[in-house]
Write an enzyme that holds these catalytic residues in place. Structure first.
Site, PDB file in Angstrom:
ATOM      1  N   GLU A   1      65.171  30.626  31.889  1.00 56.21           N
ATOM      2  CA  GLU A   1      66.235  30.628  30.886  1.00 56.21           C
ATOM      3  C   GLU A   1      67.586  30.392  31.566  1.00 56.21           C
ATOM      4  O   GLU A   1      68.200  31.334  32.075  1.00 56.21           O
ATOM      5  CB  GLU A   1      66.281  31.982  30.174  1.00 56.21           C
ATOM      6  CG  GLU A   1      65.002  32.317  29.437  1.00 56.21           C
ATOM      7  CD  GLU A   1      65.275  33.249  28.270  1.00 56.21           C
ATOM      8  OE1 GLU A   1      64.989  32.841  27.140  1.00 56.21           O
ATOM      9  OE2 GLU A   1      65.795  34.352  28.480  1.00 56.21           O
TER      10      GLU A   1
ATOM     11  N   HIS B   1      65.495  39.992  31.581  1.00 55.26           N
ATOM     12  CA  HIS B   1      66.274  39.073  30.737  1.00 55.26           C
ATOM     13  C   HIS B   1      67.703  39.015  31.278  1.00 55.26           C
ATOM     14  O   HIS B   1      68.241  40.021  31.749  1.00 55.26           O
ATOM     15  CB  HIS B   1      66.269  39.548  29.280  1.00 55.26           C
ATOM     16  CG  HIS B   1      66.870  38.533  28.370  1.00 55.26           C
ATOM     17  ND1 HIS B   1      68.236  38.426  28.205  1.00 55.26           N
ATOM     18  CD2 HIS B   1      66.321  37.545  27.639  1.00 55.26           C
ATOM     19  CE1 HIS B   1      68.482  37.419  27.382  1.00 55.26           C
ATOM     20  NE2 HIS B   1      67.332  36.868  27.029  1.00 55.26           N
TER      21      HIS B   1
ATOM     22  N   ASN C   1      62.261  36.783  20.897  1.00 54.34           N
ATOM     23  CA  ASN C   1      63.079  37.859  21.455  1.00 54.34           C
ATOM     24  C   ASN C   1      64.150  38.215  20.428  1.00 54.34           C
ATOM     25  O   ASN C   1      65.138  37.505  20.297  1.00 54.34           O
ATOM     26  CB  ASN C   1      63.708  37.400  22.780  1.00 54.34           C
ATOM     27  CG  ASN C   1      64.623  38.451  23.372  1.00 54.34           C
ATOM     28  OD1 ASN C   1      64.607  39.608  22.944  1.00 54.34           O
ATOM     29  ND2 ASN C   1      65.409  38.060  24.356  1.00 54.34           N
TER      30      ASN C   1
ATOM     31  N   SER D   1      68.457  28.441  23.458  1.00 49.78           N
ATOM     32  CA  SER D   1      68.764  27.625  22.281  1.00 49.78           C
ATOM     33  C   SER D   1      67.601  26.729  21.835  1.00 49.78           C
ATOM     34  O   SER D   1      67.815  25.591  21.408  1.00 49.78           O
ATOM     35  CB  SER D   1      70.035  26.809  22.507  1.00 49.78           C
ATOM     36  OG  SER D   1      71.139  27.670  22.743  1.00 49.78           O
TER      37      SER D   1
ATOM     38  N   GLY E   1      71.948  31.382  23.664  1.00 45.60           N
ATOM     39  CA  GLY E   1      72.835  31.739  22.559  1.00 45.60           C
ATOM     40  C   GLY E   1      74.064  30.858  22.431  1.00 45.60           C
ATOM     41  O   GLY E   1      74.989  31.178  21.691  1.00 45.60           O
TER      42      GLY E   1
ATOM     43  N   GLU F   1      70.476  39.085  29.929  1.00 47.53           N
ATOM     44  CA  GLU F   1      71.412  40.075  29.358  1.00 47.53           C
ATOM     45  C   GLU F   1      71.235  41.431  30.038  1.00 47.53           C
ATOM     46  O   GLU F   1      72.196  42.159  30.251  1.00 47.53           O
ATOM     47  CB  GLU F   1      71.212  40.153  27.835  1.00 47.53           C
ATOM     48  CG  GLU F   1      71.795  38.919  27.158  1.00 47.53           C
ATOM     49  CD  GLU F   1      71.096  38.486  25.886  1.00 47.53           C
ATOM     50  OE1 GLU F   1      70.380  39.291  25.272  1.00 47.53           O
ATOM     51  OE2 GLU F   1      71.265  37.304  25.508  1.00 47.53           O
TER      52      GLU F   1
ATOM     53  N   LYS G   1      66.137  40.728  20.491  1.00 44.66           N
ATOM     54  CA  LYS G   1      67.318  41.396  21.066  1.00 44.66           C
ATOM     55  C   LYS G   1      67.669  42.621  20.208  1.00 44.66           C
ATOM     56  O   LYS G   1      66.775  43.277  19.700  1.00 44.66           O
ATOM     57  CB  LYS G   1      68.471  40.399  21.204  1.00 44.66           C
ATOM     58  CG  LYS G   1      68.012  39.112  21.912  1.00 44.66           C
ATOM     59  CD  LYS G   1      69.128  38.187  22.295  1.00 44.66           C
ATOM     60  CE  LYS G   1      68.537  36.972  22.993  1.00 44.66           C
ATOM     61  NZ  LYS G   1      69.551  36.106  23.588  1.00 44.66           N
TER      62      LYS G   1
HETATM   63  P1  PGA Z   1      68.551  31.905  22.298  1.00 49.74           P
HETATM   64  O1  PGA Z   1      68.087  33.142  23.233  1.00 49.74           O
HETATM   65  O2  PGA Z   1      67.296  31.225  21.818  1.00 49.74           O
HETATM   66  O3  PGA Z   1      69.334  32.558  21.172  1.00 49.74           O
HETATM   67  O4  PGA Z   1      69.383  31.010  23.147  1.00 49.74           O
HETATM   68  C1  PGA Z   1      67.019  33.002  24.125  1.00 49.74           C
HETATM   69  C2  PGA Z   1      66.840  34.270  24.921  1.00 49.74           C
HETATM   70  O5  PGA Z   1      67.843  34.888  25.298  1.00 49.74           O
HETATM   71  O6  PGA Z   1      65.704  34.701  25.201  1.00 49.74           O
END
Ligand code: PGA
Length: 252
Positions: free
Chosen positions: A167, A95, A10, A212, A173, A97, A12
């Site tokens: 998630e 997601h 992903n 992460s 993140g 976000e 983003k």
């Molecule tokens: P990350 O993001 O691996 O940077 O924690 C995962 C995601 O949001 O899909």
């Protein structure tokens, strides 16, 4: 029950089309058929390039969102037929976000998941709890509401077409990863919810962990019995790191 591992990158709001090309120049030659299913999720603007370059390779492409209508007065949105027209294989839906920053609702997601399946796009449905919800022991209630509402319009026979990504929002993140026990427990909980819908299909649905994931923790997470892959953000921006995560997935 063996399920083919699924590892999604992903990106983003990162990488121009030229930067996507650089990534693919390094990453695609390292991938061969028969490994885990790898999928790259760039921005809409790099999607045509990624879909074109991944066509005929073992790697697929996915969008990061879509609208449930096929066309109309929805400024700033894209639809399932538009993604299919580019040769895109899948779409991330819900997601955290999108849910937290852009007001995505479970009701809209139910329509999006249904539309993706009808159109022949694989939905990658994201679910997960906040840190406060976990602390107040609401994780199961949150997951249950999200999974059951977002999949409400999917026929039992189509459930196995959905990939679910668990998630935990506090792990995205942040550098904090769920412990293997937390990841296994929540993903097993989600599989049991699906069992309530259809026992046989629940064993076929792939459920990923996201939050992460990096080369250093991927093998341990991917070896868990109910974890069928990973949705990777930060570590998926680097072709070597993402390649190492794909390589850490156990054989089917
Ligand atoms: P990350 O993001 O691996 O940077 O924690 C995962 C995601 O949001 O899909």
């Amino acid at each position: 029950m063996s399920r083919r591992p699924y590892i999604a990158a992903n990106w983003k709001m990162n990488k121009t089309a030229a930067e996507a090309d650089e990534f693919l120049d390094a990453f695609l030659p390292t991938q061969s058929a028969g490994g885990p299913e790898g999928v790259i999720c760039p921005t809409y603007l790099a999607l045509a390039r990624v879909a074109e370059r991944c066509a005929g390779t073992p790697v697929g492409s996915a969008a990061q969102n879509m609208h449930f209508e096929d066309s109309g007065a929805f400024t700033g949105e894209v639809s399932a037929p538009m993604l299919l027209d580019l040769g895109v294989d899948a779409v991330i839906l819900g997601h955290s976000e999108r849910r937290q920053l852009f007001g995505e609702t479970d009701e809209a997601l139910a329509r999006k998941v249904r539309r993706a399946i009808e159109a022949g796009l694989q939905p990658i449905l994201c679910v997960g709890e906040t840190e406060a919800e976990r602390r107040s022991n609401d994780t199961d209630a949150v997951l249950s509401h999200q999974v059951l509402t977002d999949l409400a319009e999917v026929h039992d026979a189509d459930l196995a077409k959905v990939v679910i990504a668990y998630e935990p929002i506090w792990a995205i993140g942040t550098g904090l990863t769920a412990t293997p026990e937390q990841a296994q427990e929540s993903i097993q909980f989600i599989r049991n919810l699906l069992r309530g819908r259809d026992t046989a299909v629940a064993d076929r649905v792939r459920i990923l962990y996201g939050g992460s994931v990096k080369p250093a923790n991927a093998a341990e997470l991917l070896a868990l019995p109910d974890v069928d892959g990973a949705l990777v953000g930060g570590a998926a921006l680097d072709p070597d790191d993402f390649g190492a995560i794909v390589a850490a997935a156990p054989a089917e």
